[in-house]
Scaffold this motif. Structure first.
Motif, PDB file in Angstrom:
ATOM      1  N   PRO A   1      15.947  53.634 157.588  1.00 38.41           N
ATOM      2  CA  PRO A   1      15.016  54.694 157.193  1.00 38.41           C
ATOM      3  C   PRO A   1      15.145  54.999 155.705  1.00 38.41           C
ATOM      4  O   PRO A   1      16.186  54.768 155.093  1.00 38.41           O
ATOM      5  CB  PRO A   1      15.456  55.883 158.042  1.00 38.41           C
ATOM      6  N   LEU A   2      14.084  55.538 155.150  1.00 41.96           N
ATOM      7  CA  LEU A   2      14.099  55.952 153.746  1.00 41.96           C
ATOM      8  C   LEU A   2      15.128  57.055 153.562  1.00 41.96           C
ATOM      9  O   LEU A   2      15.260  57.952 154.395  1.00 41.96           O
ATOM     10  CB  LEU A   2      12.716  56.453 153.347  1.00 41.96           C
ATOM     11  N   SER A   3      15.871  56.981 152.482  1.00 45.93           N
ATOM     12  CA  SER A   3      16.822  58.029 152.139  1.00 45.93           C
ATOM     13  C   SER A   3      16.372  58.693 150.843  1.00 45.93           C
ATOM     14  O   SER A   3      15.963  58.008 149.897  1.00 45.93           O
ATOM     15  CB  SER A   3      18.230  57.443 151.967  1.00 45.93           C
ATOM     16  N   ILE A   4      16.430  60.012 150.804  1.00 42.56           N
ATOM     17  CA  ILE A   4      15.960  60.786 149.650  1.00 42.56           C
ATOM     18  C   ILE A   4      17.099  61.662 149.138  1.00 42.56           C
ATOM     19  O   ILE A   4      17.792  62.315 149.914  1.00 42.56           O
ATOM     20  CB  ILE A   4      14.756  61.677 150.019  1.00 42.56           C
ATOM     21  N   GLY A   5      17.298  61.651 147.844  1.00 47.75           N
ATOM     22  CA  GLY A   5      18.259  62.548 147.201  1.00 47.75           C
ATOM     23  C   GLY A   5      17.522  63.554 146.345  1.00 47.75           C
ATOM     24  O   GLY A   5      16.664  63.181 145.541  1.00 47.75           O
TER      25      GLY A   5
ATOM     26  N   GLY B   1      22.730  58.586 151.726  1.00 45.72           N
ATOM     27  CA  GLY B   1      21.960  58.649 152.971  1.00 45.72           C
ATOM     28  C   GLY B   1      21.845  57.321 153.693  1.00 45.72           C
ATOM     29  O   GLY B   1      21.509  57.290 154.886  1.00 45.72           O
ATOM     30  N   ARG B   2      22.093  56.224 152.995  1.00 46.97           N
ATOM     31  CA  ARG B   2      22.039  54.905 153.637  1.00 46.97           C
ATOM     32  C   ARG B   2      23.353  54.527 154.311  1.00 46.97           C
ATOM     33  O   ARG B   2      23.426  53.533 155.025  1.00 46.97           O
ATOM     34  CB  ARG B   2      21.685  53.834 152.600  1.00 46.97           C
ATOM     35  N   GLU B   3      24.394  55.320 154.055  1.00 52.25           N
ATOM     36  CA  GLU B   3      25.702  55.004 154.614  1.00 52.25           C
ATOM     37  C   GLU B   3      25.773  55.367 156.092  1.00 52.25           C
ATOM     38  O   GLU B   3      25.239  56.402 156.509  1.00 52.25           O
ATOM     39  CB  GLU B   3      26.798  55.763 153.863  1.00 52.25           C
TER      40      GLU B   3
ATOM     41  N   LEU C   1      14.634  57.992 145.595  1.00 56.15           N
ATOM     42  CA  LEU C   1      14.361  57.352 146.879  1.00 56.15           C
ATOM     43  C   LEU C   1      15.181  56.080 146.980  1.00 56.15           C
ATOM     44  O   LEU C   1      15.301  55.325 146.009  1.00 56.15           O
ATOM     45  CB  LEU C   1      12.876  57.016 147.010  1.00 56.15           C
ATOM     46  N   ALA C   2      15.736  55.815 148.166  1.00 55.92           N
ATOM     47  CA  ALA C   2      16.469  54.574 148.419  1.00 55.92           C
ATOM     48  C   ALA C   2      16.045  54.041 149.782  1.00 55.92           C
ATOM     49  O   ALA C   2      16.265  54.681 150.807  1.00 55.92           O
ATOM     50  CB  ALA C   2      17.973  54.807 148.385  1.00 55.92           C
ATOM     51  N   GLY C   3      15.398  52.906 149.770  1.00 55.23           N
ATOM     52  CA  GLY C   3      14.973  52.288 151.016  1.00 55.23           C
ATOM     53  C   GLY C   3      15.539  50.897 151.125  1.00 55.23           C
ATOM     54  O   GLY C   3      15.700  50.187 150.127  1.00 55.23           O
ATOM     55  N   GLY C   4      15.887  50.448 152.325  1.00 61.00           N
ATOM     56  CA  GLY C   4      16.425  49.111 152.486  1.00 61.00           C
ATOM     57  C   GLY C   4      17.754  48.965 151.781  1.00 61.00           C
ATOM     58  O   GLY C   4      18.588  49.868 151.783  1.00 61.00           O
TER      59      GLY C   4
ATOM     60  N   VAL D   1      17.605  63.052 154.226  1.00 63.98           N
ATOM     61  CA  VAL D   1      17.534  63.807 152.974  1.00 63.98           C
ATOM     62  C   VAL D   1      18.892  64.431 152.661  1.00 63.98           C
ATOM     63  O   VAL D   1      19.509  65.068 153.511  1.00 63.98           O
ATOM     64  CB  VAL D   1      16.452  64.901 153.050  1.00 63.98           C
ATOM     65  N   GLN D   2      19.346  64.191 151.441  1.00 58.10           N
ATOM     66  CA  GLN D   2      20.578  64.798 150.920  1.00 58.10           C
ATOM     67  C   GLN D   2      20.205  65.690 149.737  1.00 58.10           C
ATOM     68  O   GLN D   2      19.514  65.249 148.829  1.00 58.10           O
ATOM     69  CB  GLN D   2      21.575  63.733 150.448  1.00 58.10           C
ATOM     70  N   ILE D   3      20.665  66.922 149.778  1.00 60.41           N
ATOM     71  CA  ILE D   3      20.352  67.899 148.736  1.00 60.41           C
ATOM     72  C   ILE D   3      21.645  68.260 148.013  1.00 60.41           C
ATOM     73  O   ILE D   3      22.651  68.611 148.644  1.00 60.41           O
ATOM     74  CB  ILE D   3      19.710  69.165 149.340  1.00 60.41           C
ATOM     75  N   GLY D   4      21.627  68.173 146.702  1.00 58.84           N
ATOM     76  CA  GLY D   4      22.803  68.517 145.920  1.00 58.84           C
ATOM     77  C   GLY D   4      23.019  70.020 145.857  1.00 58.84           C
ATOM     78  O   GLY D   4      22.066  70.803 145.873  1.00 58.84           O
TER      79      GLY D   4
END
Length: 435
Positions: free
Chosen positions: A7-11, A425-427, A23-26, A134-137
């Motif tokens: 899934p797409l990961s968003i910071g 988020g990809r971990e 954004l981090a995908g794949g 989604v990860q929020i700082g």
């Protein structure tokens, strides 16, 4: 069998001065969302809002813009406006319950929701919040004299929950920066991460190891303080600007000479509050004081800065001087707008004397992070510095005095936290990185 794409990961690095979304995908690198503004593609969305009213069909409608587009609206002028910048600084303040904007009660959560909504609109595409990880700082220590962390996180969760992000993870900002940096490590290392934002300076000590080809991390300690780039701006304002606007001057009351109250200049120094002086009674108070002031021209300058919404231009001049002092031994401070002109020369020695107490407190916070981790300075393999304030020579010396130059490295001063948040988020064990 077809391989399922992760899934797409968003910071989301919601900053005091700028906000960055990555954004981090794949399996590819993280990429920052860009915002088209004029002829430029911006990776940072200025953390600002501008509210105004438009008349249509005989009815007034409240409007809001965010980021650089809020600044455009402010500069365009025309009618009543409320410009609010760096409102992240209010998050942990129990005294800030709400503000009135055109008769409507507006809480911190309302400001944050409106800001993220304008950011999404100007991204030019659906960011996919609903289906992404989604990860929020969040800072290690929130800004403010007596920050209430529980209140700040309650406000964060309420606002991001209204945006459909109830399941978002909250990650310490220096941890996001550390993860981004650590991908380049070719051996096990104990790393001190120093993240200098606009409102806070945050530090994390992390132990990174490689296990079966994967990056593993053990957080050893975190420490933070509500002193950073904005605090250094404050020192320039306090020394160069406030006296030119009447700080320390007198006014007549019957047969006595009294000093203009310092509280007006506290508002000026906290530049994100300057726009609020129009509605909280301070502007009216300054107008009354001008009539009985010994040096009315100085108070007139202050009134004009508020009346003509010159705060943004003023602090750009302050920031320009600070940046110049990172490379030169002196800077000419120049601010001129409407009928207001303030000029003066600042030497680096002057500036470093003004910020010495702040630097000492930042140094004590670094020592606190090391002590909590139970490691000595000699046991730190690498020091990763991120944020514009890390280029201030006095801050640089703070680290070169403790660690040799070879152990210091800089990351991207704006995007590294957001990149790291998105990559976390990809971990498979992403939850371990949450604060």
């Amino acid at each position: 069998m077809a391989r399922t794409s992760p899934p797409l990961s968003i910071g989301i690095d919601f900053g005091t001065t700028n906000t960055v979304v990555a954004l981090a995908g794949g399996d590819g690198p993280a990429e920052a969302v860009t915002f088209r503004h004029g002829d430029a593609d911006l990776k940072g969305f200025v953390t600002a809002l501008c509210y105004w009213q438009e008349r249509s069909g005989g009815k007034l409608t409240n409007r809001v813009e965010g980021g650089p587009f809020a600044m455009d609206q402010l500069m365009a002028g025309g009618g009543a406006q409320r410009f609010i910048q760096s409102f992240k600084s209010f998050a942990a303040s129990a005294s800030f319950k709400d503000t009135r904007i055109f008769g409507q009660t507006t809480r911190f959560e309302d400001l944050l929701v409106a800001f993220i909504q304008t950011l999404q609109r100007h991204a030019g595409r659906d960011l996919g919040f609903a289906s992404a990880r989604v990860q929020i700082g969040r800072p290690v220590r929130f800004a403010g004299g007596n920050p209430d962390e529980a209140l700040a996180m309650q406000r964060y969760r309420a606002a991001f929950g209204r945006l459909g992000l109830d399941a978002a993870r909250y990650v310490y900002e220096p941890v996001g920066a550390a993860f981004f940096y650590a991908r380049a490590l070719d051996r096990d290392a104990t790393v001190l991460v120093a993240d200098f934002g606009g409102g806070t300076s945050d530090f994390s000590v992390m132990r990174f190891t490689r296990r079966d080809g994967r990056l593993a991390a053990e957080p050893l300690s975190h420490a933070g303080i509500g002193i950073a780039g904005d605090s250094f701006d404050y020192r320039i304002v306090e020394a160069m600007v406030s006296p030119a606007l009447g700080k320390g001057s007198d006014y007549r009351s019957l047969d006595k000479l009294l000093t203009v109250p310092n509280r007006y200049y506290a508002n000026l120094a906290r530049w994100h509050q300057l726009a609020m002086m129009k509605s909280n009674g301070d502007l009216a108070g300054l107008r009354d004081l001008e009539k009985v002031a010994v040096e009315p021209d100085k108070l007139r300058r202050f009134i004009d800065i508020i009346d003509y919404d010159l705060g943004l231009a003023l602090y750009r001049a302050v920031s320009d001087a600070k940046v110049t002092l990172s490379a030169a031994d002196a800077a000419e401070f120049r601010f001129a707008a409407e009928d207001v002109a303030i000029t003066g020369r600042i030497t680096r020695a002057d500036f470093e004397a003004w910020i010495a107490a702040d630097v000492a407190r930042i140094g004590a916070t670094v020592d606190e992070a090391l002590a909590r981790a139970g490691v000595r300075e000699s046991e730190i393999d690498r020091v990763f510095l991120t944020g514009g304030t890390s280029f201030v020579p006095a801050i640089r010396r703070l680290f070169t005095d403790r660690f040799d130059e070879a152990r210091l490295t800089h990351g991207d001063q704006f995007e590294s936290i957001a990149y790291g948040l998105a990559l976390i988020g990809r971990e498979p064990d992403a939850e371990r990185w949450a604060a």
